[in-house]
Design a protein around this motif. Structure first.
Motif, short mmCIF file in Angstrom:
data_model
loop_
_atom_site.label_atom_id
_atom_site.label_comp_id
_atom_site.label_asym_id
_atom_site.label_seq_id
_atom_site.Cartn_x
_atom_site.Cartn_y
_atom_site.Cartn_z
N CYS A 101 -0.39 6.92 -3.59
CA CYS A 101 -0.52 7.16 -5.04
C CYS A 101 -1.49 8.29 -5.31
O CYS A 101 -1.27 9.12 -6.19
CB CYS A 101 -1.01 5.88 -5.73
N ILE A 102 -2.59 8.33 -4.55
CA ILE A 102 -3.57 9.39 -4.74
C ILE A 102 -2.95 10.75 -4.46
O ILE A 102 -3.09 11.70 -5.23
CB ILE A 102 -4.79 9.15 -3.83
N ASN A 103 -2.23 10.84 -3.32
CA ASN A 103 -1.60 12.12 -2.97
C ASN A 103 -0.61 12.56 -4.03
O ASN A 103 -0.51 13.73 -4.37
CB ASN A 103 -0.90 12.00 -1.62
N LYS A 104 0.15 11.61 -4.58
CA LYS A 104 1.12 11.95 -5.62
C LYS A 104 0.41 12.48 -6.85
O LYS A 104 0.83 13.47 -7.46
CB LYS A 104 1.94 10.71 -5.97
N ALA A 105 -0.70 11.83 -7.24
CA ALA A 105 -1.44 12.28 -8.41
C ALA A 105 -2.01 13.67 -8.22
O ALA A 105 -1.99 14.51 -9.11
CB ALA A 105 -2.58 11.28 -8.72
N SER B 6 4.76 14.95 3.11
CA SER B 6 5.25 13.74 3.76
C SER B 6 4.15 12.70 3.91
O SER B 6 2.98 13.04 4.19
CB SER B 6 5.82 14.08 5.13
N ALA B 7 4.51 11.45 3.77
CA ALA B 7 3.55 10.35 3.96
C ALA B 7 3.04 10.31 5.39
O ALA B 7 2.00 9.69 5.66
CB ALA B 7 4.21 9.03 3.59
N GLU B 8 3.74 10.96 6.32
CA GLU B 8 3.30 11.00 7.71
C GLU B 8 1.93 11.64 7.86
O GLU B 8 1.20 11.36 8.82
CB GLU B 8 4.32 11.76 8.56
N VAL B 9 1.57 12.50 6.90
CA VAL B 9 0.28 13.19 6.97
C VAL B 9 -0.88 12.18 6.90
O VAL B 9 -1.95 12.42 7.47
CB VAL B 9 0.16 14.23 5.84
N ASP B 10 -0.67 11.05 6.24
CA ASP B 10 -1.72 10.05 6.09
C ASP B 10 -1.80 9.07 7.25
O ASP B 10 -2.69 8.21 7.29
CB ASP B 10 -1.49 9.25 4.79
#
Length: 345
Positions: free
Chosen positions: A24-28, A336-340
């Motif tokens: 959610c943080i990354n999206k914001a 990509s969520a893979e980064v996290d």
């Protein structure tokens, strides 16, 4: 409710309130960046400003540099190595009170805690900062537990070059064809393209796939601890574990990509400031030969605006045309969520 400050992969800041998952943080953060209406952010960094082109988190994203009067420059070739004559808003450059040390300009490529592998584009005109691409994919460093992304502000010293034709007498390895790298251990989380003044403390001899890849350890001259950190032993005493974590980070950061662990000269021991300064001087001389066309450039783009006796100088109009030919600044692409993802190695 406690607020938290987060940084996107390309350095924009966002304050988030409350406990939110990383996705959610990354999206914001990305939505905030996309909402910026201007074609570029003029960020004042000492004498320098930056101009963004293309789309963040994409292969066409670039950060170009210019002077305070709007003239485009190369951060590789036109920003001085030493900061002795630099001023910040007409205030003379700050020097540590404890010693009359030379301060160096550092071009920040990657902010602490971020993952996007941003770097000076040594083979493009004006040498903007871009995100590295390997096998057609944007590069992000892995989160190797317990570290999140880079554990310092990471960047380069301008007007230096690790010559791939020069074999280091200590390690018997040749240079990696890039400006010399710097790790700023100060408290401030910087932004890509920020130019800061740093005090050199020591150096680490990393060997990356057989190439010499020196890592200068330095601290932002404006950091509250700058006056009491004057050598690598000061870091060891006042920040237990920091140097050890630095070695481990560099040793393992490519392992999640299927690469072997990196090796080190001097058994992974940090060398002192005097040794570091001699290495910096050597890379500066190699750079000088590069821009004066006295050595094989090996694909390095040497166009510059200010280097004396350089046959590669070009005009302000030519520099402006380079920037104007780049795509206009636009909305950020998704990451990509893979980064996290955490990696345990």
């Amino acid at each position: 409710m406690r607020s938290q400050l987060f940084r996107s992969s390309f350095g924009c800041l966002l304050t988030v309130f409350g406990p939110f998952p990383a996705s959610c943080i990354n999206k914001a953060v990305r939505q905030t960046a996309a909402a910026v209406p201007h074609s570029y952010y003029p960020r004042k960094t000492m004498h320098y400003q930056t101009e963004q082109r293309g789309h963040p988190n994409s292969p066409d994203y670039r950060i170009y540099f210019k002077t305070s009067d709007g003239k485009y420059i190369s951060p590789f070739h036109d920003i001085p190595l030493t900061a002795e004559s630099e001023q910040n808003d007409n205030v003379p450059a700050k020097k540590p009170k404890s010693e009359n040390k030379v301060l160096y300009n550092m071009v920040v490529e990657v902010p602490r805690w971020s993952n996007a592998k941003m770097e000076i584009a040594t083979k493009e005109p004006l040498n903007p900062i871009k995100q590295d691409v390997k096998k057609g994919k944007l590069r992000y460093v892995a989160n190797i537990f317990p570290h999140k992304g880079y554990i310092w502000n990471y960047g380069a010293l301008p007007q230096t070059w690790e010559d791939p034709n020069h074999k280091d007498k200590e390690t018997n390895c040749c240079g990696d064809n890039d400006p010399i790298d710097v790790c700023d251990i100060g408290a401030q989380v910087c932004s890509p393209g920020q130019v800061i003044q740093v005090k050199v403390l020591g150096i680490l001899a990393m060997i990356d796939e057989g190439e010499m890849d020196w890592k200068v350890i330095a601290i932002n001259a404006n950091d509250k601890d700058a006056e009491k950190l004057n050598c690598i032993e000061d870091v060891r005493k006042s920040r237990p574990g920091h140097l050890e974590a630095t070695v481990e980070w560099f040793r393992k950061y490519k392992v999640p990509d299927g690469k072997p662990e990196n090796q080190f000269g001097f058994n992974g021991e940090f060398k002192d400031e005097d040794f570091a300064v001699e290495i910096i001087k050597s890379t500066h001389e190699h750079w000088r030969a590069l821009v004066q066309k006295q050595t094989n450039a090996g694909g390095i783009e040497c166009k510059n605006m200010s280097c004396c006796n350089s046959p590669f100088q070009f005009s302000a109009d030519e520099a402006r045309a380079v920037v104007q030919s780049a795509p206009a600044f636009g909305s950020a692409h998704p990451v990509s969520a893979e980064v996290d993802k955490w990696h345990f190695v």
